[in-house]
Design a protein around this motif. Structure first.
Motif, PDB file in Angstrom:
ATOM      1  N   GLU A 183       0.811  -1.213   0.000  1.00  0.00           N
ATOM      2  CA  GLU A 183       0.000   0.000   0.000  1.00  0.00           C
ATOM      3  C   GLU A 183       0.845   1.265   0.000  1.00  0.00           C
ATOM      4  OE1 GLU A 183      -2.949  -0.274  -0.817  1.00  0.00           O
ATOM      5  OE2 GLU A 183      -2.868  -2.447  -0.575  1.00  0.00           O
ATOM      6  N   ASP A 184       2.065   1.170   0.502  1.00  0.00           N
ATOM      7  CA  ASP A 184       2.954   2.333   0.430  1.00  0.00           C
ATOM      8  C   ASP A 184       3.286   2.663  -1.019  1.00  0.00           C
ATOM      9  OD1 ASP A 184       4.623   4.324   1.837  1.00  0.00           O
ATOM     10  OD2 ASP A 184       6.271   3.235   0.868  1.00  0.00           O
ATOM     11  N   ALA A 185       3.402   1.617  -1.861  1.00  0.00           N
ATOM     12  CA  ALA A 185       3.683   1.835  -3.287  1.00  0.00           C
ATOM     13  C   ALA A 185       2.488   2.460  -3.998  1.00  0.00           C
ATOM     14  CB  ALA A 185       4.058   0.507  -3.955  1.00  0.00           C
ATOM     15  N   PHE A 186       1.275   2.207  -3.477  1.00  0.00           N
ATOM     16  CA  PHE A 186       0.062   2.757  -4.085  1.00  0.00           C
ATOM     17  C   PHE A 186      -0.478   3.960  -3.314  1.00  0.00           C
ATOM     18  CE2 PHE A 186       0.018  -1.612  -5.701  1.00  0.00           C
ATOM     19  CZ  PHE A 186      -0.325  -1.418  -7.031  1.00  0.00           C
ATOM     20  N   ARG A 187       0.385   4.575  -2.507  1.00  0.00           N
ATOM     21  CA  ARG A 187      -0.052   5.664  -1.627  1.00  0.00           C
ATOM     22  C   ARG A 187      -0.720   6.795  -2.407  1.00  0.00           C
ATOM     23  NH1 ARG A 187       1.715   7.460   3.690  1.00  0.00           N
ATOM     24  NH2 ARG A 187       3.183   5.725   3.737  1.00  0.00           N
ATOM     25  N   GLN A 188      -0.191   7.095  -3.592  1.00  0.00           N
ATOM     26  CA  GLN A 188      -0.689   8.230  -4.381  1.00  0.00           C
ATOM     27  C   GLN A 188      -1.817   7.841  -5.339  1.00  0.00           C
ATOM     28  OE1 GLN A 188       0.469  11.186  -3.543  1.00  0.00           O
ATOM     29  NE2 GLN A 188       1.911  10.187  -2.126  1.00  0.00           N
ATOM     30  N   THR A 189      -2.200   6.556  -5.333  1.00  0.00           N
ATOM     31  CA  THR A 189      -3.226   6.084  -6.261  1.00  0.00           C
ATOM     32  C   THR A 189      -4.601   6.170  -5.612  1.00  0.00           C
ATOM     33  OG1 THR A 189      -1.629   4.545  -7.226  1.00  0.00           O
ATOM     34  CG2 THR A 189      -3.962   4.172  -7.731  1.00  0.00           C
ATOM     35  N   GLU A 190      -5.532   6.796  -6.286  1.00  0.00           N
ATOM     36  CA  GLU A 190      -6.885   6.930  -5.756  1.00  0.00           C
ATOM     37  C   GLU A 190      -7.622   5.596  -5.840  1.00  0.00           C
ATOM     38  OE1 GLU A 190     -11.037   9.411  -6.661  1.00  0.00           O
ATOM     39  OE2 GLU A 190      -9.258   9.718  -7.898  1.00  0.00           O
ATOM     40  N   VAL A 191      -8.349   5.263  -4.790  1.00  0.00           N
ATOM     41  CA  VAL A 191      -9.149   4.046  -4.758  1.00  0.00           C
ATOM     42  C   VAL A 191     -10.568   4.394  -5.195  1.00  0.00           C
ATOM     43  CG1 VAL A 191     -10.057   2.181  -3.331  1.00  0.00           C
ATOM     44  CG2 VAL A 191      -7.764   3.098  -2.882  1.00  0.00           C
ATOM     45  N   PRO A 192     -11.048   3.796  -6.288  1.00  0.00           N
ATOM     46  CA  PRO A 192     -12.398   4.119  -6.770  1.00  0.00           C
ATOM     47  C   PRO A 192     -13.479   3.585  -5.834  1.00  0.00           C
ATOM     48  CG  PRO A 192     -11.473   2.318  -8.044  1.00  0.00           C
ATOM     49  CD  PRO A 192     -10.377   2.799  -7.141  1.00  0.00           C
ATOM     50  N   SER A 193     -14.655   4.172  -5.899  1.00  0.00           N
ATOM     51  CA  SER A 193     -15.790   3.692  -5.104  1.00  0.00           C
ATOM     52  C   SER A 193     -16.203   2.308  -5.600  1.00  0.00           C
ATOM     53  CB  SER A 193     -16.964   4.659  -5.231  1.00  0.00           C
ATOM     54  OG  SER A 193     -17.445   4.669  -6.574  1.00  0.00           O
ATOM     55  N   TRP A 194     -16.995   1.608  -4.800  1.00  0.00           N
ATOM     56  CA  TRP A 194     -17.348   0.232  -5.150  1.00  0.00           C
ATOM     57  C   TRP A 194     -18.132   0.161  -6.460  1.00  0.00           C
ATOM     58  CZ3 TRP A 194     -22.177  -2.014  -5.646  1.00  0.00           C
ATOM     59  CH2 TRP A 194     -23.276  -1.273  -5.185  1.00  0.00           C
ATOM     60  N   LYS A 195     -18.919   1.174  -6.742  1.00  0.00           N
ATOM     61  CA  LYS A 195     -19.678   1.175  -7.993  1.00  0.00           C
ATOM     62  C   LYS A 195     -18.766   1.321  -9.205  1.00  0.00           C
ATOM     63  CE  LYS A 195     -23.996   2.959  -6.062  1.00  0.00           C
ATOM     64  NZ  LYS A 195     -24.986   4.061  -6.066  1.00  0.00           N
ATOM     65  N   LYS A 196     -17.664   2.060  -9.046  1.00  0.00           N
ATOM     66  CA  LYS A 196     -16.722   2.236 -10.149  1.00  0.00           C
ATOM     67  C   LYS A 196     -15.786   1.036 -10.294  1.00  0.00           C
ATOM     68  CE  LYS A 196     -16.682   7.288 -10.338  1.00  0.00           C
ATOM     69  NZ  LYS A 196     -15.855   8.510 -10.288  1.00  0.00           N
ATOM     70  N   GLN A 197     -15.732   0.196  -9.263  1.00  0.00           N
ATOM     71  CA  GLN A 197     -14.939  -1.035  -9.374  1.00  0.00           C
ATOM     72  C   GLN A 197     -15.670  -2.077 -10.228  1.00  0.00           C
ATOM     73  OE1 GLN A 197     -13.855  -2.390  -5.408  1.00  0.00           O
ATOM     74  NE2 GLN A 197     -13.270  -0.322  -4.783  1.00  0.00           N
ATOM     75  N   ILE A 198     -17.004  -2.069 -10.170  1.00  0.00           N
ATOM     76  CA  ILE A 198     -17.807  -2.986 -10.991  1.00  0.00           C
ATOM     77  C   ILE A 198     -18.241  -2.225 -12.234  1.00  0.00           C
ATOM     78  CG2 ILE A 198     -19.818  -4.507 -11.042  1.00  0.00           C
ATOM     79  CD1 ILE A 198     -19.757  -4.583  -8.021  1.00  0.00           C
ATOM     80  N   THR A 199     -17.419  -2.293 -13.259  1.00  0.00           N
ATOM     81  CA  THR A 199     -17.677  -1.530 -14.486  1.00  0.00           C
ATOM     82  C   THR A 199     -18.310  -2.426 -15.548  1.00  0.00           C
ATOM     83  OG1 THR A 199     -15.485  -2.047 -15.360  1.00  0.00           O
ATOM     84  CG2 THR A 199     -15.683  -0.054 -14.016  1.00  0.00           C
ATOM     85  N   LEU A 200     -18.860  -1.791 -16.570  1.00  0.00           N
ATOM     86  CA  LEU A 200     -19.447  -2.538 -17.681  1.00  0.00           C
ATOM     87  C   LEU A 200     -18.392  -3.373 -18.397  1.00  0.00           C
ATOM     88  CD1 LEU A 200     -21.836  -3.196 -19.534  1.00  0.00           C
ATOM     89  CD2 LEU A 200     -21.280  -1.141 -20.856  1.00  0.00           C
ATOM     90  N   ARG A 201     -17.202  -2.776 -18.615  1.00  0.00           N
ATOM     91  CA  ARG A 201     -16.147  -3.524 -19.311  1.00  0.00           C
ATOM     92  C   ARG A 201     -15.685  -4.715 -18.470  1.00  0.00           C
ATOM     93  NH1 ARG A 201     -11.899   1.462 -18.593  1.00  0.00           N
ATOM     94  NH2 ARG A 201     -11.185   0.978 -16.476  1.00  0.00           N
ATOM     95  N   ALA A 202     -15.706  -4.549 -17.129  1.00  0.00           N
ATOM     96  CA  ALA A 202     -15.324  -5.669 -16.264  1.00  0.00           C
ATOM     97  C   ALA A 202     -16.324  -6.812 -16.388  1.00  0.00           C
ATOM     98  CB  ALA A 202     -15.233  -5.209 -14.813  1.00  0.00           C
ATOM     99  N   MET A 203     -17.603  -6.477 -16.444  1.00  0.00           N
ATOM    100  CA  MET A 203     -18.638  -7.512 -16.552  1.00  0.00           C
ATOM    101  C   MET A 203     -18.596  -8.202 -17.922  1.00  0.00           C
ATOM    102  SD  MET A 203     -20.244  -7.854 -13.682  1.00  0.00           S
ATOM    103  CE  MET A 203     -18.587  -7.690 -12.983  1.00  0.00           C
ATOM    104  N   VAL A 204     -18.374  -7.425 -18.977  1.00  0.00           N
ATOM    105  CA  VAL A 204     -18.291  -8.006 -20.321  1.00  0.00           C
ATOM    106  C   VAL A 204     -17.080  -8.931 -20.413  1.00  0.00           C
ATOM    107  CG1 VAL A 204     -17.922  -7.505 -22.771  1.00  0.00           C
ATOM    108  CG2 VAL A 204     -19.516  -6.108 -21.448  1.00  0.00           C
ATOM    109  N   THR A 205     -15.942  -8.454 -19.906  1.00  0.00           N
ATOM    110  CA  THR A 205     -14.726  -9.283 -19.890  1.00  0.00           C
ATOM    111  C   THR A 205     -14.956 -10.553 -19.084  1.00  0.00           C
ATOM    112  OG1 THR A 205     -13.338  -7.302 -20.044  1.00  0.00           O
ATOM    113  CG2 THR A 205     -12.279  -9.326 -19.297  1.00  0.00           C
TER     114      THR A 205
END
Length: 696
Positions: free
Chosen positions: A32-54
């Motif tokens: 997590e220290d390596a990803f300190r500057q990376t924004e964590v998306p909300s749960w709705k943005k984690q389940i995307t249309l492209r993710a479901m199609v893939t």
């Protein structure tokens, strides 16, 4: 649903891959220290249309793979590496293309990668636990005709896509709600490791760091090359298989006599790939089982034909040699299963007592970690806990959904299987949460899921409860499906929660992706199975798809309703002996593991479950898998790091390529397009007779 565990005989010990090495090598990397500057998306943005199609595309691919493996030998490796790699490759390629034309709105994150992986393995998990190649197939008239006894209308059910799909939708979602209220206790309080879930999380985290992404791209390229080779080689082999008994898969590698006893290399790149993923002792255990059974026992028993069993019975009858093969294999599996269930229950109870009686010292810092490292590690834990506690699923909702789905199942299942009454299903759903907890907790400690062991014991209990005259065989097999679906999905979901915890994926996104994957599996699995079922004679012991567990599961149900009366002469003594052997081998291994530390002899004790599988099928696939082990061993001797990095990708490509060739092969079979050539092997004496006949 990562399977580096003893999860159900078909894949019940489904199979520790090289993922486990990832954890040990990366434990001290503070992610997590390596990803300190990376924004964590909300749960709705984690389940995307492209993710479901893939996920849907990969679910279809993996359903074909798992279905084919289920219908051949039932040995299924962990496909998580392939799911993670292919999910990363597809979405990364898509987002890179959109980025070049300036249309990318949302970057590809590790959370989205986790959603895809969770969804795909949940779907392929249904392909495993659905029973299309085990308890469902055991209900069919074709498999029932092989068992002779119990072959009456009350104990037979004709397969159809409609009721199979309906049954899966009714029973497969209940287990998801049975364990949700305990997620914080399992992950945060008890800090259970869930080794496969942890390994998968580290794998996904590595994909999304710059160095890991480069390696992932190379792995995808290697996987694709391996896939193309396997697919084309399977296509090449097809041209030589005009009728049964033809082709490279019938090559008498060690001679005609060995071939008659099912010892030969059948050029299956699928099982060579499986062998590269399996631990060495799994493959060796399979080979030992094949030698003991087909090399020693069955020839000896066949010499008693006409004495121990009637010389007039068919080769597939359970009252002949086939009965010894089936019931002795069942005995060894049940012995192994009983040991592991008791061991897991004991381990769970002892662990819970120890945790409740001791206070945790949260101030302990590992001696070889500096203060700065400790602060970063603490940051990792705090950040993960923070996101794990967000977007929670209320316990009241989970409990209410479990009760509601259980009521629906109690009402619906008796309509699908009139042999089961509502009170049978009620008893199963009362017991199931306790078994689901034990299985999920034990899986967190040892990485073993014993779902199909619970299922097998359910077959015996419910089939004997209902009785032969009232359809006890069907009742036992259906109850197995109810119990397996609950216990299996519960431990799979907790594995996913652990993966989500380590990748900062929302518990809600993990849950809903598991639900989506389960729905995909319930829809796709019966369709994929039906595709094979219509194209090939599924369940034929001598055919392309013998589906061994159909007859084995029906044999367990017959034991439940008929007892020892269904066994051939002297089979009972052998059954008892191998049942005890299954327990003793495990006990010896455990004692050596605890008290013998100098040489590590326990590592060379074979697995009874693995030894039992060739008792019915023969040694050909064990030889394939040992070839895979040999390739991996030589590769590791030459370049261990490269083998560690790329062997899972090569193995996954070999499995995917040949497995997917079965799709066009089945289509060709359905439209009556047959291969043009039959390549067959004859002994010299038979060949001379054929030549003489042709000359005459």
């Amino acid at each position: 649903m990562v399977r580096s565990k003893a999860q159900g005989e078909e894949a019940e010990w489904e199979i520790a891959s090289n993922e486990a090495d990832v954890v040990s090598k990366t434990e001290k990397i503070f992610v997590e220290d390596a990803f300190r500057q990376t924004e964590v998306p909300s749960w709705k943005k984690q389940i995307t249309l492209r993710a479901m199609v893939t996920s849907l595309i990969l679910s279809l691919v993996f359903n074909f793979i798992v279905c084919k493996l289920n219908l051949t030998t039932g040995v299924i490796p962990s496909l998580n590496v392939a799911a993670g790699l292919l999910g990363f490759a597809l979405v990364k390629g898509w987002t890179k293309t959109l980025s070049k034309v300036g249309l990318l709105k949302q970057p590809f994150t590790r959370q989205e990668n986790t959603v895809i992986q969770t969804c795909v393995v949940a779907s392929s998990g249904i392909a495993f636990s659905s029973g299309t190649a085990s308890y469902m197939l055991g209900m069919s008239p074709f498999v029932a005709s092989q068992a002779d006894s119990g072959n009456m209308p009350e104990n037979v059910k004709k397969l159809s896509v409609g009721w199979m799909m309906g049954f899966l939708f009714v029973v497969s979602f209940v287990g998801l709600f049975s364990i949700v209220p305990l997620r914080k206790i399992m992950i945060l309080k008890y800090k259970l490791t869930y080794p496969s879930g942890t390994a998968t999380a580290y794998l996904i985290n590595s994909f999304h760091t710059p160095k890991g992404a480069k390696l992932a791209k190379k792995q995808v390229a290697v996987l694709f090359k391996s896939f193309v080779f396997s697919f084309l080689f399977a296509c090449f082999q097809w041209f030589f298989t005009a009728v049964d008994g033809c082709g490279f898969s019938q090559f008498p590698t060690f001679g005609i006599q060995a071939y008659d006893n099912r010892f030969y290399f059948d050029f299956s790149s699928t099982y060579v790939g499986v062998g590269m993923i399996c631990p060495y002792m799994v493959n060796v255990s399979l080979l030992i089982g094949a030698i003991i059974s087909w090399g020693i026992m069955w020839p000896m028993i066949e010499s008693k034909k006409g004495i121990w069993y009637s010389a007039d019975v068919s080769a597939s009858s359970l009252h002949g040699i086939q009965g010894y093969r089936v019931f002795i294999a069942i005995a060894m599996m049940l012995g192994d299963g009983l040991y592991h269930v008791l061991f897991m229950l004991t381990t769970t109870i002892r662990s819970l007592i120890a945790k409740s009686s001791s206070k945790k010292d949260s101030s302990v810092v590992t001696p070889d970690i500096t203060d700065q490292d400790a602060q970063i590690a603490n940051y990792d834990e705090q950040r993960r806990t923070e996101y794990f506690l967000k977007d929670q699923i209320p316990n009241k909702v989970a409990i209410s959904c479990y009760i509601a789905l259980a009521v629906i199942s109690i009402i619906t299942v008796p309509f699908l299987f009139h042999q089961l009454k509502w009170y049978h299903i009620l008893v199963a759903y009362i017991i199931a949460p306790v078994l689901a907890f034990c299985n999920a907790y034990g899986c967190g400690l040892t990485d073993w899921s014993l779902a199909s062991n619970y299922g097998k014991f359910c077959i015996i209990i419910f089939s004997s409860w209902v009785g032969l005259e009232h359809g006890g065989v069907i009742a036992g097999l259906a109850s197995c499906g109810v119990m397996m679906s609950i216990v299996s999905t519960a431990s799979d979901l907790m594995q996913d929660f652990k993966t989500g915890y380590l990748t900062l994926s929302s518990p809600r996104s993990m849950f809903f992706s598991q639900v989506a994957g389960t729905a995909m599996g319930c829809f796709l699995t019966p369709l994929v199975f039906w595709f094979f079922y219509k194209a090939y004679p599924i369940g034929d012991p001598e055919g392309t798809y013998p589906a061994p567990y159909g007859l084995l599961y029906r044999g367990i149900a017959l034991l439940g309703v008929e007892g020892i009366n269904s066994l051939p002469k002297n089979c009972l003594s052998l059954v008892i002996g191998f049942f005890i052997a299954g327990i003793l081998i495990n006990l010896i291994q455990e004692l050596l593991k605890r008290f013998e530390t100098r040489f590590g002899i326990y590592r060379f004790i074979p697995s009874p479950m693995c030894m039992a599988i060739p008792f019915y099928l023969g040694g050909y696939f064990a030889i394939d898998m040992c070839v895979g082990s040999l390739i991996l061993f030589l590769w590791e001797r030459k370049n261990k790091q490269r083998a560690t990095d790329f062997a899972p990708a090569v193995a996954s490509g070999l499995i995917c390529g040949e497995s997917l060739w079965s799709v066009p092969a089945a289509i060709l079979a359905l439209v009556n397009v047959n291969p043009p050539i039959c390549m067959k092997f004859l002994s010299a004496s038979v060949n001379a007779k054929v030549d003489k006949f042709l000359e005459g």
